[in-house]
Design a protein around this motif. Structure first.
Motif, PDB file in Angstrom:
ATOM      1  N   ASP A 101       0.823  -1.210   0.000  1.00  0.00           N
ATOM      2  CA  ASP A 101       0.000   0.000   0.000  1.00  0.00           C
ATOM      3  C   ASP A 101       0.855   1.257   0.000  1.00  0.00           C
ATOM      4  O   ASP A 101       0.519   2.258  -0.650  1.00  0.00           O
ATOM      5  CB  ASP A 101      -0.928   0.007   1.220  1.00  0.00           C
ATOM      6  CG  ASP A 101      -1.998  -1.062   1.143  1.00  0.00           C
ATOM      7  OD1 ASP A 101      -2.218  -1.594   0.033  1.00  0.00           O
ATOM      8  OD2 ASP A 101      -2.602  -1.375   2.182  1.00  0.00           O
ATOM      9  N   ALA A 102       1.957   1.236   0.747  1.00  0.00           N
ATOM     10  CA  ALA A 102       2.832   2.413   0.803  1.00  0.00           C
ATOM     11  C   ALA A 102       3.446   2.705  -0.558  1.00  0.00           C
ATOM     12  O   ALA A 102       3.511   3.856  -1.005  1.00  0.00           O
ATOM     13  CB  ALA A 102       3.927   2.191   1.838  1.00  0.00           C
ATOM     14  N   LEU A 103       3.894   1.654  -1.250  1.00  0.00           N
ATOM     15  CA  LEU A 103       4.508   1.863  -2.564  1.00  0.00           C
ATOM     16  C   LEU A 103       3.482   2.260  -3.617  1.00  0.00           C
ATOM     17  O   LEU A 103       3.809   2.935  -4.591  1.00  0.00           O
ATOM     18  CB  LEU A 103       5.224   0.582  -2.990  1.00  0.00           C
ATOM     19  CG  LEU A 103       6.473   0.233  -2.166  1.00  0.00           C
ATOM     20  CD1 LEU A 103       7.043  -1.102  -2.604  1.00  0.00           C
ATOM     21  CD2 LEU A 103       7.538   1.319  -2.306  1.00  0.00           C
ATOM     22  N   SER A 104       2.225   1.854  -3.413  1.00  0.00           N
ATOM     23  CA  SER A 104       1.187   2.202  -4.390  1.00  0.00           C
ATOM     24  C   SER A 104       0.491   3.510  -4.047  1.00  0.00           C
ATOM     25  O   SER A 104      -0.513   3.850  -4.639  1.00  0.00           O
ATOM     26  CB  SER A 104       0.152   1.082  -4.462  1.00  0.00           C
ATOM     27  OG  SER A 104      -0.512   0.946  -3.211  1.00  0.00           O
ATOM     28  N   ARG A 105       1.037   4.228  -3.045  1.00  0.00           N
ATOM     29  CA  ARG A 105       0.500   5.529  -2.609  1.00  0.00           C
ATOM     30  C   ARG A 105      -0.966   5.418  -2.189  1.00  0.00           C
ATOM     31  O   ARG A 105      -1.816   6.222  -2.564  1.00  0.00           O
ATOM     32  CB  ARG A 105       0.650   6.583  -3.705  1.00  0.00           C
ATOM     33  CG  ARG A 105       2.104   6.805  -4.100  1.00  0.00           C
ATOM     34  CD  ARG A 105       2.264   7.954  -5.075  1.00  0.00           C
ATOM     35  NE  ARG A 105       3.671   8.144  -5.393  1.00  0.00           N
ATOM     36  CZ  ARG A 105       4.533   8.822  -4.647  1.00  0.00           C
ATOM     37  NH1 ARG A 105       4.116   9.372  -3.526  1.00  0.00           N
ATOM     38  NH2 ARG A 105       5.784   8.956  -5.026  1.00  0.00           N
ATOM     39  N   ASP A 106      -1.235   4.381  -1.399  1.00  0.00           N
ATOM     40  CA  ASP A 106      -2.587   4.189  -0.880  1.00  0.00           C
ATOM     41  C   ASP A 106      -2.993   5.362   0.000  1.00  0.00           C
ATOM     42  O   ASP A 106      -2.177   5.926   0.733  1.00  0.00           O
ATOM     43  CB  ASP A 106      -2.642   2.896  -0.061  1.00  0.00           C
ATOM     44  CG  ASP A 106      -4.060   2.521   0.317  1.00  0.00           C
ATOM     45  OD1 ASP A 106      -4.498   2.958   1.396  1.00  0.00           O
ATOM     46  OD2 ASP A 106      -4.708   1.805  -0.447  1.00  0.00           O
ATOM     47  N   GLN A 107      -4.279   5.722  -0.053  1.00  0.00           N
ATOM     48  CA  GLN A 107      -4.766   6.919   0.640  1.00  0.00           C
ATOM     49  C   GLN A 107      -4.659   6.828   2.158  1.00  0.00           C
ATOM     50  O   GLN A 107      -4.640   7.844   2.840  1.00  0.00           O
ATOM     51  CB  GLN A 107      -6.228   7.185   0.251  1.00  0.00           C
ATOM     52  CG  GLN A 107      -6.401   7.611  -1.196  1.00  0.00           C
ATOM     53  CD  GLN A 107      -5.723   8.926  -1.494  1.00  0.00           C
ATOM     54  OE1 GLN A 107      -5.761   9.852  -0.687  1.00  0.00           O
ATOM     55  NE2 GLN A 107      -5.069   9.022  -2.631  1.00  0.00           N
ATOM     56  N   LYS A 108      -4.600   5.608   2.703  1.00  0.00           N
ATOM     57  CA  LYS A 108      -4.569   5.496   4.154  1.00  0.00           C
ATOM     58  C   LYS A 108      -3.212   5.915   4.727  1.00  0.00           C
ATOM     59  O   LYS A 108      -3.078   6.103   5.923  1.00  0.00           O
ATOM     60  CB  LYS A 108      -4.902   4.073   4.583  1.00  0.00           C
ATOM     61  CG  LYS A 108      -3.866   3.032   4.273  1.00  0.00           C
ATOM     62  CD  LYS A 108      -4.273   1.710   4.915  1.00  0.00           C
ATOM     63  CE  LYS A 108      -4.449   0.642   3.871  1.00  0.00           C
ATOM     64  NZ  LYS A 108      -4.866  -0.630   4.422  1.00  0.00           N
ATOM     65  N   TRP A 109      -2.209   6.051   3.877  1.00  0.00           N
ATOM     66  CA  TRP A 109      -0.891   6.514   4.311  1.00  0.00           C
ATOM     67  C   TRP A 109      -0.783   8.011   4.026  1.00  0.00           C
ATOM     68  O   TRP A 109      -0.953   8.456   2.896  1.00  0.00           O
ATOM     69  CB  TRP A 109       0.224   5.792   3.548  1.00  0.00           C
ATOM     70  CG  TRP A 109       0.416   4.368   3.911  1.00  0.00           C
ATOM     71  CD1 TRP A 109      -0.358   3.315   3.543  1.00  0.00           C
ATOM     72  CD2 TRP A 109       1.454   3.833   4.720  1.00  0.00           C
ATOM     73  NE1 TRP A 109       0.130   2.153   4.058  1.00  0.00           N
ATOM     74  CE2 TRP A 109       1.243   2.438   4.786  1.00  0.00           C
ATOM     75  CE3 TRP A 109       2.541   4.380   5.398  1.00  0.00           C
ATOM     76  CZ2 TRP A 109       2.075   1.594   5.495  1.00  0.00           C
ATOM     77  CZ3 TRP A 109       3.379   3.538   6.100  1.00  0.00           C
ATOM     78  CH2 TRP A 109       3.140   2.162   6.152  1.00  0.00           C
ATOM     79  N   SER A 110      -0.459   8.796   5.043  1.00  0.00           N
ATOM     80  CA  SER A 110      -0.173  10.211   4.814  1.00  0.00           C
ATOM     81  C   SER A 110       1.173  10.327   4.101  1.00  0.00           C
ATOM     82  O   SER A 110       2.000   9.412   4.118  1.00  0.00           O
ATOM     83  CB  SER A 110      -0.132  10.972   6.135  1.00  0.00           C
ATOM     84  OG  SER A 110       0.988  10.575   6.898  1.00  0.00           O
ATOM     85  N   THR A 111       1.418  11.464   3.477  1.00  0.00           N
ATOM     86  CA  THR A 111       2.667  11.665   2.736  1.00  0.00           C
ATOM     87  C   THR A 111       3.873  11.509   3.640  1.00  0.00           C
ATOM     88  O   THR A 111       4.865  10.862   3.294  1.00  0.00           O
ATOM     89  CB  THR A 111       2.669  13.052   2.084  1.00  0.00           C
ATOM     90  OG1 THR A 111       1.524  13.171   1.236  1.00  0.00           O
ATOM     91  CG2 THR A 111       3.935  13.249   1.262  1.00  0.00           C
ATOM     92  N   ASN A 112       3.803  12.082   4.845  1.00  0.00           N
ATOM     93  CA  ASN A 112       4.942  12.012   5.764  1.00  0.00           C
ATOM     94  C   ASN A 112       5.205  10.590   6.233  1.00  0.00           C
ATOM     95  O   ASN A 112       6.352  10.139   6.294  1.00  0.00           O
ATOM     96  CB  ASN A 112       4.693  12.919   6.974  1.00  0.00           C
ATOM     97  CG  ASN A 112       4.683  14.388   6.611  1.00  0.00           C
ATOM     98  OD1 ASN A 112       5.268  14.776   5.602  1.00  0.00           O
ATOM     99  ND2 ASN A 112       4.015  15.205   7.413  1.00  0.00           N
ATOM    100  N   VAL A 113       4.131   9.876   6.574  1.00  0.00           N
ATOM    101  CA  VAL A 113       4.293   8.496   7.036  1.00  0.00           C
ATOM    102  C   VAL A 113       4.831   7.629   5.911  1.00  0.00           C
ATOM    103  O   VAL A 113       5.722   6.793   6.114  1.00  0.00           O
ATOM    104  CB  VAL A 113       2.959   7.948   7.571  1.00  0.00           C
ATOM    105  CG1 VAL A 113       3.074   6.459   7.875  1.00  0.00           C
ATOM    106  CG2 VAL A 113       2.535   8.711   8.818  1.00  0.00           C
ATOM    107  N   ARG A 114       4.309   7.824   4.688  1.00  0.00           N
ATOM    108  CA  ARG A 114       4.774   7.028   3.559  1.00  0.00           C
ATOM    109  C   ARG A 114       6.257   7.255   3.316  1.00  0.00           C
ATOM    110  O   ARG A 114       7.032   6.322   3.083  1.00  0.00           O
ATOM    111  CB  ARG A 114       3.967   7.368   2.309  1.00  0.00           C
ATOM    112  CG  ARG A 114       4.307   6.482   1.111  1.00  0.00           C
ATOM    113  CD  ARG A 114       3.591   6.915  -0.153  1.00  0.00           C
ATOM    114  NE  ARG A 114       2.157   6.811  -0.024  1.00  0.00           N
ATOM    115  CZ  ARG A 114       1.336   7.848   0.010  1.00  0.00           C
ATOM    116  NH1 ARG A 114       1.823   9.079  -0.059  1.00  0.00           N
ATOM    117  NH2 ARG A 114       0.039   7.676   0.126  1.00  0.00           N
ATOM    118  N   ALA A 115       6.680   8.516   3.380  1.00  0.00           N
ATOM    119  CA  ALA A 115       8.082   8.835   3.114  1.00  0.00           C
ATOM    120  C   ALA A 115       9.012   8.197   4.131  1.00  0.00           C
ATOM    121  O   ALA A 115      10.120   7.770   3.799  1.00  0.00           O
ATOM    122  CB  ALA A 115       8.267  10.358   3.107  1.00  0.00           C
ATOM    123  N   SER A 116       8.556   8.093   5.373  1.00  0.00           N
ATOM    124  CA  SER A 116       9.432   7.565   6.427  1.00  0.00           C
ATOM    125  C   SER A 116       9.307   6.060   6.609  1.00  0.00           C
ATOM    126  O   SER A 116      10.163   5.455   7.257  1.00  0.00           O
ATOM    127  CB  SER A 116       9.122   8.266   7.756  1.00  0.00           C
ATOM    128  OG  SER A 116       7.777   8.070   8.118  1.00  0.00           O
TER     129      SER A 116
END
Length: 522
Positions: free
Chosen positions: A396-411
C-alpha cells in the motif's frame, strides 16, 4: 388457568409466537394484547414460565410502543428471578426490555430498573452471577439511553452528568468495597471465584454504561471509575497473578474501559501500560498482550503517544524473545504466540513509523519463521496475520494508498520494504514447507492471514525475488517439477487472486498425493 393440567399445547403455541417475533409489526393489536394478558395467568410450571419470559424479551420492541401491558409482565419477571430454574430466562428478558426504554415508561422508567438491580445485589446469594450480570447490563443500557434522551421542556438530558455519577457510586460502590475486603492483606482463604465475580460486575458497568459528556473541567465518568478501580485490579493481579481466569477478567475490564472511553482514557494510559509490561514480564500470560494491543488500537494514531507505544512494543518483544529460545518454548505457550503476533500486527498497522526503522522488526520476522513450526491453529493464524499485514502495508505504501499520509509514507515505505526483502527468503521457505505438508498448514487461502495471501502480496511487492525464493525452496524440498511449475507459473503470470488460490490448492493436492504414495511404497 391455575388448574390447567396440560400446559404443553399452550407452551408450543407461545414458542411459535416467540419464533416469529421479528416479522410482527409494532402496531399489531389483534393478537399480541391477548397474548401478553395470557402470560401472567398461566400456571407456574418452570418450562412454561421460561417460554413466557422468552416471549416478553422477544417482543420488547412491541412493548416499547405498547407500555400499558408492561407492568404485570415485569412483576412476572421479578417473580421468575427468584426461581432458579427460570432466573436466566427472566434476566435476559429484563435486559431486552431495558434496551427498549419506552417499554419501561409505565413502571417508573430507568430508575425502577436501578431499584430492581439494587434489590438483586442485596440478595446476590439467591441469584446466579450470570443472571445478575444480565440485569446489570440492562440497567446500564437503559440508564445510558436516559442520559442521551432529552426532556420536552428544557432540552436537557433526563439523567444529568451529576445524577449519572451518583448512580455509578450507588451501583459500583458496594462492589469496590467487597473487592477491597477480599483483597485485604490480612484476608486469608479468599475464593478466586468471588474476586472474579466482583471484577465482572465492574466490567459490566465499564462496558455498557454510556454516561453523558462531561462538562468543562470534568472527566469522563468511566475514567473516574477506572481511577478508583485500577488499584483494586492491580491488587488482584498481585494476589492471583498465576490464575489465568482472573488475569483474563482483569484485562477484559481494561479492554472495555479503553473502548468505552477512547481518547478520554489518555490520563490513565501510561499507568496501564506500565502495569501490563510488569505483569507480562512476571507471568508471561497472553491476556496482558491482548490488553496492550487494544491500547495500540485506540492510541496508535496519536503522535503524542508514539514514543510510549514503541517503548511498550520493544519491552513486550524483549520479554517474548527471552522466553522463546527453542521450539519447545513456542509449543508450550501457543496462546502467547498467538496474541504476540496479533499485537505486532496491530503495532505495525497503527503506529509503524518507529517500528519499521528499528532492528526489532527483523527479529519479529525471524521469530515468526520459528513460530510457523508450532502445531497450533490459532498461533499459526496470528503469525500469518502479522506477516500478511506487514506485507500489505508495504504494498500500500509503494502504491500511494490513501490510508498513508505523505509524511508516514516517506518515512516508512523504504525501511519496511527493506526489512521484508531481508527476511522474506526464510519466510517464503517456511510457507512452501507448509504447502508441501512439511510444516503445519491451517489457513491455506481464506480470510486475512493465509499462506496463499502472503505469497500473492509478495508477488506484488518483489516478484522476481519471490519467484527465485520459491524455485530454490522447491529444489531443496525435492518437489517434482510438474507440481513446482503449477505454483511458479501462477506467480510468473501474475494471476488474479482467485486464480492464484486455485493454483495453490492444486499444488497442495499434488503434494498430498505424493506423500500418500510415498507412505504406501515405504
Amino acid at each position: 388457568m391455575a388448574q390447567l393440567q396440560k400446559w404443553q399445547p399452550i407452551e408450543s403455541c407461545l414458542f411459535a409466537i416467540r419464533s416469529i417475533s421479528r416479522y410482527i409489526p409494532r402496531d399489531e393489536n389483534l393478537v399480541l394484547p391477548h397474548v401478553m394478558a395470557l402470560l401472567v395467568q398461566l400456571p407456574p410450571t418452570h418450562l412454561l414460565r421460561n417460554t413466557c419470559c422468552d416471549v416478553i424479551g422477544r417482543y420488547a420492541d412491541w412493548l416499547s410502543v405498547n407500555p400499558d401491558h408492561v407492568e404485570p409482565l415485569v412483576r412476572l419477571l421479578i417473580e421468575c428471578l427468584s426461581v432458579s430454574l427460570c432466573a436466566s430466562h427472566a434476566a435476559v428478558a429484563i435486559r431486552d426490555l431495558c434496551e427498549k426504554p419506552g417499554a419501561l415508561s409505565s413502571v417508573g422508567g430507568p430508575m425502577s430498573m436501578l431499584q430492581l438491580y439494587q434489590h438483586l445485589a442485596a440478595n446476590s446469594s439467591a441469584v446466579a452471577l450470570q443472571d445478575e450480570l444480565q440485569v446489570l447490563e440492562g440497567v446500564c443500557k437503559v440508564l445510558s439511553k436516559g442520559s442521551c434522551e432529552t426532556s420536552n421542556t428544557n432540552n436537557t438530558p433526563e439523567i444529568s452528568y451529576d445524577s449519572f455519577a451518583n448512580i455509578l457510586v450507588t451501583v459500583v460502590g458496594p462492589v469496590g468495597q467487597r473487592l477491597e475486603g477480599l483483597l485485604a492483606p490480612d484476608k486469608t482463604g479468599t475464593n478466586p471465584k468471588q474476586v472474579m465475580g466482583e471484577i465482572e460486575r465492574i466490567t459490566a458497568v465499564v462496558r455498557y454504561a454510556d454516561p453523558p459528556p462531561p462538562p468543562p473541567g470534568s472527566q469522563h465518568l468511566i475514567v473516574q471509575l477506572m481511577m478508583q478501580s485500577m488499584p483494586l485490579l492491580e491488587s488482584a493481579s498481585a494476589r492471583f497473578g498465576r490464575d489465568f481466569n482472573i488475569v483474563e477478567k482483569i484485562c477484559r475490564c481494561y479492554k472495555h474501559a479503553l473502548r468505552n472511553c477512547g481518547v478520554s482514557f489518555a490520563p490513565l494510559l501510561e499507568s496501564l501500560l506500565r502495569t501490563l509490561l510488569k505483569n507480562f514480564a512476571d507471568s508471561f500470560m497472553s491476556p496482558y498482550l491482548y490488553a496492550a494491543s487494544i491500547c495500540i488500537t485506540e492510541f496508535g494514531s496519536h503522535v503524542s503517544c508514539a514514543q510510549m507505544l514503541f517503548y511498550v512494543t520493544t519491552e513486550l518483544s524483549n520479554t517474548a524473545f527471552q522466553r522463546f529460545k527453542t521450539l519447545d518454548d513456542f509449543t508450550s505457550h501457543p496462546d502467547v504466540v498467538e496474541e504476540y503476533f496479533y499485537f505486532m500486527g496491530r503495532a505495525i498497522s497503527h503506529c509503524p513509523v518507529d517500528l519499521v526503522r528499528s532492528p526489532l522488526l527483523n527479529s519479529v520476522f525471524q521469530c515468526a519463521v520459528v513460530g510457523m513450526q508450532v502445531e497450533h491453529r490459532e498461533a499459526h493464524k496470528g503469525i500469518l496475520v502479522f506477516l500478511e499485514t506487514s506485507i500489505t502495508l508495504a504494498v500500500d505504501a509503494l502504491s500511494r494508498d490513501q490510508k498513508w499520509s505523505t509524511n508516514v509514507r516517506a518515512s516508512c515505505a523504504e525501511p519496511l520494504q527493506a526489512v521484508i526483502i531481508a527476511e522474506a527468503a526464510a519466510v517464503v521457505h517456511a510457507l512452501v514447507r507448509a504447502l508441501t505438508g512439511d510444516l503445519p498448514s491451517y489457513s491455506l487461502d481464506s480470510g486475512s492471514g493465509s499462506l496463499a495471501g502472503i505469497l500473492w502480496k509478495l508477488n506484488i511487492l518483489c516478484p522476481k525475488l519471490l519467484q527465485e525464493w520459491v524455485a530454490g525452496s522447491m529444489i531443496s524440498l525435492s518437489v517434482r517439477e510438474a507440481a513446482a511449475n503449477t505454483l511458479i507459473g501462477a506467480l510468473r503470470s501474475h494471476a488474479r487472486r482467485e486464480v492464484f488460490n486455485g493454483a495453490v490448492r492444486q499444488f497442495v493436492n499434488f503434494c498430498d498425493r505424493e506423500r500418500k504414495l510415498c507412505r504406501k511404497v515405504n
